[in-house]
Write an enzyme that holds these catalytic residues in place. Structure first.
Site, PDB file in Angstrom:
ATOM      1  N   CYS A 164       0.801  -1.236   0.000  1.00 15.67           N
ATOM      2  CA  CYS A 164       0.000   0.000   0.000  1.00 15.67           C
ATOM      3  C   CYS A 164       0.827   1.276   0.000  1.00 15.67           C
ATOM      4  CB  CYS A 164      -0.920   0.036   1.225  1.00 15.67           C
ATOM      5  SG  CYS A 164      -1.923  -1.431   1.461  1.00 15.67           S
ATOM      6  N   HIS A 172      -2.959   6.662   4.269  1.00 15.63           N
ATOM      7  CA  HIS A 172      -1.844   5.755   4.609  1.00 15.63           C
ATOM      8  C   HIS A 172      -0.480   6.287   4.177  1.00 15.63           C
ATOM      9  CE1 HIS A 172      -0.717   1.242   5.338  1.00 15.63           C
ATOM     10  NE2 HIS A 172      -0.341   2.047   6.327  1.00 15.63           N
TER      11      HIS A 172
END
Length: 555
Positions: A56, A117
């Protein structure tokens, strides 16, 4: 300006942890994805669309900046491959440039709904140096972190589980020692310290990481997971409606289909693939609702819609109730597996009625990093920029070009150059050269089932000399390595890819040209920057008594 004359809108929908084999138009005939399939039939489908990293944080950094994650310090050197705590100081550096920032300068209204994130604070709570608002997004609603198992009781932990176990046992042992030797002050101090180091960062993790922010305000801590899909969809739809009369960029960064999996009434138990299939079909319904909003407002002909995943499916993730990660089709490997195709080849769909030909399919290599130069081109941004690793996709999408500008593409695992693909001019072949590969466990398995994710360093990998070489055109599953005897161009492949690596390394700061890292581009994934610091923790209320619930009656 009329809608025809003004700059186009951009809606970029990025799904979390979805495999290319999970989608109907990419060959899945048991999970129902009619809305994604419709985007493909009305637009252009990319069959060799590649994420710049198989995890990610680095993939999203590369996507937003148009540059390999290594260039912004977002590549890991060891075990920690993504950001683990909102209260850490690592993140997308403030001096990096995202395509959102460039579009803002071109007069676009920019928004991000969903997962970020890429960090929040640097030196103190509230400096928001890594926050979406500082990286070109005038509006943000969603999770500054990511959805992960710790957010739902009973789903286990995703964060340093072995370290948590060790600290917990140490706390219990010291506590037991304190009972039997109750007058030892040093033991008392050690016990308190051990419990604090274990309990406060880890046991309270849902409070620290599982939060929702609207711009720079924490509006829910810890968050109610069950209502998130509807809330995020509502925010995305409202952003489109609010900005229908001006050029806008919306990144809808979905929490689906990362674990823990949702169990939304109306979708639970509906698919043929358990909870994961239910989540895929719910996600497809959400995509359909966004498309419906665009079409109902009359924006379709002036809006480029894009659909992708940040990387491949997590094949090792399963429990007693079944598979919890995605399927990567015919491709080898998955999430966190370096350069293996299953971790980096993802869906890529563009729809723009009247501008892009409906039903076009592109088999050429393309990258998520190509979005940056493509959006710049469409926004008529001609100002100087840094070196980019992506290329403008419009010639390929419109059919004006048949060959990708990506003759070479590099595949990183953390800061380590894992593999290189070469698409020689005048050839259909796509040669892939692997310098090292992750060690699957147990032996003979198709993933790293003992550690749950593969790692990129030390004894977790095997280096190959000569490298492993495959031709993806003839062997997309990377099951038949080429040799000097079976491939006439074998020596040329090694020579050309070695030259490409040298050219690439010459564009990196001198400290990054090898596999080491020093300070000129600060590494954001070091232990120093990853670990939790109380003074950096976003908080609703007075720290450490953080807690609030969002009023959702209006949504």
């Amino acid at each position: 300006l009329t809608r025809v004359d003004r700059k186009p809108n951009f809606i970029l929908m990025i799904v979390d942890d979805m495999g290319i084999g999970d989608v109907g138009c990419y060959g899945n005939d048991t999970i129902r994805t009619p809305n994604i399939d419709r985007l493909a039939s009305e637009g252009v489908k990319l069959n060799q669309h590649i994420a710049a990293a198989p995890l990610c944080t680095p993939s999203r950094a590369a996507f937003l900046t148009g540059r390999y994650a290594l260039r912004s310090g977002m590549g890991s050197t060891g075990r920690v491959q993504v950001l683990l705590f909102l209260g850490g100081s690592g993140g997308l550096p403030p001096n990096e440039t995202t395509f959102a920032k460039r579009l803002q300068q071109q007069g676009y209204t920019t928004g991000l709904v969903g997962k970020w994130h890429l960090g929040v604070n640097c030196e103190r709570r509230g400096d928001h140096c890594h926050h979406p608002n500082q990286h070109g997004f005038s509006y943000f609603y969603g999770m500054p972190f990511t959805l992960f198992n710790d957010c739902v009781s009973g789903e286990g932990t995703d964060v340093l589980a072995d370290l948590q176990h060790t600290l917990r046992n140490l706390s219990l042992m010291l506590g037991l020692g304190l009972v039997t030797l109750r007058h030892l002050a040093a033991l008392t101090c050690l016990s308190v310290l051990a419990i604090t180091v274990w309990y406060v960062p880890f046991v309270l993790l849902p409070t620290w990481n599982c939060i929702i922010m609207r711009n720079q305000e924490v509006v829910e801590q810890p968050m109610t997971v069950e209502t998130l899909p509807q809330r995020l969809l509502g925010e995305a739809q409202n952003f489109i409606k609010r900005n229908a009369d001006r050029p806008f960029l919306l990144i809808f960064s979905l929490l689906h289909v990362h674990v823990p999996l949702f169990e939304t009434p109306g979708f639970a138990g509906r698919s043929r693939h358990g909870r994961y299939g239910d989540n895929m079909e719910e996600m497809d319904w959400i995509i359909g609702k966004v498309t419906e909003t665009v079409d109902s407002l009359g924006l379709a002909n002036n809006t480029l819609m894009y659909f992708t995943s940040d990387h491949g499916g997590h094949i090792e993730d399963a429990d007693a109730r079944g598979q919890k990660g995605g399927w990567n089709g015919i491709y080898k490997g998955g999430k966190a597996m370096g350069g293996w195709e299953g971790g980096i080849r993802v869906p890529g769909i563009f729809r723009w009625p009247g501008r892009l030909p409906a039903g076009r399919v592109v088999d050429e290599p393309t990258s998520l990093m190509d979005l940056y130069p493509t959006l710049k081109y469409l926004a008529q941004d001609t100002q100087p920029d840094r070196l980019l690793d992506g290329y403008n996709l419009m010639p390929l999408l419109e059919g004006a070009a048949e060959r990708s500008e990506h003759e070479f593409m590099l595949h990183y695992c953390g800061i380590y150059l894992n593999a290189v693909r070469w698409h020689p001019p005048g050839s259909d072949s796509i040669f892939k050269v692997h310098f090292f590969t992750p060690n699957f466990t147990p032996p003979g398995a198709g993933g790293c089932y003992e550690t749950k994710v593969c790692l990129c360093h030390g004894d977790y990998v095997t280096h190959h000399n000569p490298p492993l070489v495959y031709d993806l055109f003839h062997d997309p599953s990377e099951s038949r390595p080429l040799t000097r005897d079976t491939e006439p161009r074998f020596a040329e492949i090694l020579e050309q890819t070695a030259k490409a690596v040298e050219r690439h390394r010459s564009t990196l700061p001198q400290n990054q040209a090898g596999d080491s890292h020093t300070a000129s581009v600060p590494n954001q994934m070091s232990w120093e920057k990853i670990l939790w610091r109380p003074w950096l923790q976003p908080c609703c209320g007075t720290f450490p008594f953080c807690g609030c619930k969002e009023d959702t009656t209006h949504t």
